[in-house]
Enzyme design. Structure first.
Site, PDB file in Angstrom:
ATOM      1  N   ASP A 214      16.193   5.890 -58.849  1.00 21.37           N
ATOM      2  CA  ASP A 214      15.765   5.327 -60.134  1.00 21.37           C
ATOM      3  C   ASP A 214      17.023   5.060 -60.965  1.00 21.37           C
ATOM      4  O   ASP A 214      17.521   3.928 -61.004  1.00 21.37           O
ATOM      5  CB  ASP A 214      14.807   6.319 -60.826  1.00 21.37           C
ATOM      6  CG  ASP A 214      14.365   5.861 -62.216  1.00 21.37           C
ATOM      7  OD1 ASP A 214      14.819   4.795 -62.662  1.00 21.37           O
ATOM      8  OD2 ASP A 214      13.571   6.568 -62.876  1.00 21.37           O
ATOM      9  N   LYS A 236      12.272  -0.267 -63.056  1.00 18.63           N
ATOM     10  CA  LYS A 236      11.829  -0.309 -64.449  1.00 18.63           C
ATOM     11  C   LYS A 236      12.284  -1.655 -65.023  1.00 18.63           C
ATOM     12  O   LYS A 236      13.451  -1.824 -65.377  1.00 18.63           O
ATOM     13  CB  LYS A 236      12.461   0.832 -65.238  1.00 18.63           C
ATOM     14  CG  LYS A 236      11.952   2.227 -64.852  1.00 18.63           C
ATOM     15  CD  LYS A 236      12.628   3.275 -65.727  1.00 18.63           C
ATOM     16  CE  LYS A 236      11.887   4.586 -65.752  1.00 18.63           C
ATOM     17  NZ  LYS A 236      11.784   5.251 -64.461  1.00 18.63           N
TER      18      LYS A 236
HETATM   19  O1  LIG Z   1       7.500   6.353 -63.406  1.00 20.69           O
HETATM   20  C1  LIG Z   1       6.465   6.816 -63.950  1.00 20.69           C
HETATM   21  O2  LIG Z   1       5.490   7.219 -63.308  1.00 20.69           O
HETATM   22  C2  LIG Z   1       6.348   6.906 -65.450  1.00 20.69           C
HETATM   23  C3  LIG Z   1       7.607   6.639 -66.220  1.00 20.69           C
HETATM   24  C4  LIG Z   1       8.596   7.772 -66.169  1.00 20.69           C
HETATM   25  O3  LIG Z   1       8.391   8.750 -65.477  1.00 20.69           O
HETATM   26  C5  LIG Z   1       9.807   7.677 -66.934  1.00 20.69           C
HETATM   27  C6  LIG Z   1       9.961   6.658 -67.843  1.00 20.69           C
HETATM   28  C7  LIG Z   1      11.078   6.613 -68.684  1.00 20.69           C
HETATM   29  C8  LIG Z   1      12.006   7.605 -68.654  1.00 20.69           C
HETATM   30  C9  LIG Z   1      11.876   8.810 -67.842  1.00 20.69           C
HETATM   31  O4  LIG Z   1      11.615   9.940 -68.593  1.00 20.69           O
HETATM   32  C10 LIG Z   1      10.869   8.707 -66.704  1.00 20.69           C
HETATM   33  C11 LIG Z   1      11.667   8.507 -65.428  1.00 20.69           C
HETATM   34  O5  LIG Z   1      12.786   9.021 -65.347  1.00 20.69           O
HETATM   35  O6  LIG Z   1      11.251   7.877 -64.476  1.00 20.69           O
HETATM   36 MG   LIG Z   2      12.708   8.563 -62.819  1.00 23.63          MG
END
Ligand SMILES: O=C(O)CCC(=O)C1=CC=C[C@@H](O)[C@@H]1C(=O)O
Ligand SMILES: [Mg+2]
Length: 321
Positions: A214, A236
């Site tokens: 990620d 993302k």
């Molecule tokens: O990926 C998901 O299921 C939900 C989004 C999520 O977990 C996150 C969104 C934004 C920042 C972080 O805290 C977190 C992540 O790290 O993936």
């Molecule tokens: Mg993550």
């Protein structure tokens, strides 16, 4: 006649939302609303503090400059900042009718640690049972026990875990030791166990627990590759860039045999419903990671089906120009 309207908004968050060790009291962002020849398109630009390289003010300045140029009839280049490029490209795609309307509103529920609450949430979920659990915030042993408990209590559950690089190799090992070996393959993946990619890869090899990238996707020297122990990449879009770039990353991941998971950067309901459409379009076989709306106290402009949160309209936005 073209029109491009930029709005600014702020949403109060749930009391307990902590991101990168800081409390996120409000979520701040921007919308762009494009109109041309009787058609319209919306996009959300909301850089995530602690994750996005650009600030809200930087994003706002380049969004306003882009909107001015577009209004005058040009096809200005998308700004370089990922959040701005993503939001504008969504608005342009809606305007052009190229972002399909069908959406995948299932989302892997974020579990706070209460197996009963998770069980209730999952029992109403059609299809595969997948949930996401944050690890690395407390003792590795506690995380291991929680994961065991959930996998034991719900036999058809698969888990996604996310350590956000919190563990040293030793801590990661301690975690793995506590997870029943027979259940390790029900961990679909563990995002970013360690600080370095090499340590994370070594953890995957030694523990037999698959990992996902990620944070690594935002590193200069990161390349998509099929590597032993890596099963997925978490994409993302707000941190990635234009829809074209998101689509190219998904295609590369699929070509390499990796699962691509479209995931939230804690967008408002407007951005989140667009991510649900992007997921249905680009990753139809994979449950997206979009269970973040409940961290907010309100929805904006578009409703996420079944969310009990109130919905605010355009009057709740501040018009910039
Ligand atoms: O990926 C998901 O299921 C939900 C989004 C999520 O977990 C996150 C969104 C934004 C920042 C972080 O805290 C977190 C992540 O790290 O993936
Ligand atoms: Mg993550």
């Amino acid at each position: 006649m073209r029109n491009a309207q930029v709005y600014r908004w702020q949403i109060p968050m749930d009391a307990g939302v902590v991101l990168r060790e800081r409390r996120l009291k409000t979520r701040d962002g921007l919308f762009i609303h494009l109109q041309d020849a009787g058609r319209e398109g919306w996009g959300e630009i909301s850089p995530l503090p602690g994750f996005s390289a650009e600030t809200h003010d930087e994003a706002q300045a380049s969004l306003l400059a882009w909107a001015d140029a577009w209004r005058q009839g040009g096809s200005p280049q998308l700004p370089a900042q990922p959040s701005v490029a993503f939001g504008i490209s969504c608005a342009l795609a809606e305007l052009a009718g190229s972002l399909p309307a069908a959406a995948d509103y299932r989302a892997a529920p974020l579990c706070t640690g209460d197996p009963d609450a998770l069980f209730a949430q999952l029992s109403g979920m059609p299809g595969e049972k997948v949930a996401k659990v944050k690890v690395g915030l407390y003792e590795a042993v506690r995380d291991g026990m929680l994961v065991n408990l959930l996998l034991e209590a719900i036999p058809d559950l698969r888990l996604r875990l996310d350590a956000n690089r919190a563990w040293t190799p030793l801590r990661a090992q301690q975690f793995a030791k506590y997870v029943n070996p027979a259940w390790r393959d029900r961990i679909a993946f563990l995002e970013e166990p360690c600080k370095s990619r090499d340590d994370s890869l070594a953890f995957a090899r030694e523990s037999g627990i698959a990992i996902a990238w990620d944070e690594s996707l935002r590193e200069e020297d990161f390349r998509f590759a099929a590597e032993p122990g890596v099963s997925a990449v978490v994409i993302k879009p707000t941190l990635t860039g234009s829809l074209d770039k998101v689509r190219a990353q998904v295609e590369t991941a699929h070509r390499l045999g990796l699962t691509a998971v479209i995931s939230s950067s804690i967008e408002s309901s407007l951005g989140l419903t667009q991510l649900a459409r992007i997921a249905a379009w680009l990753t139809p076989q994979t449950l997206p990671g979009l269970d973040t709306l409940h961290l907010m106290q309100t929805q904006l402009l578009r409703r996420w089906p079944d969310s009990p949160l109130p919905l605010a309209g355009v009057e709740a936005l501040e018009t910039l120009r």
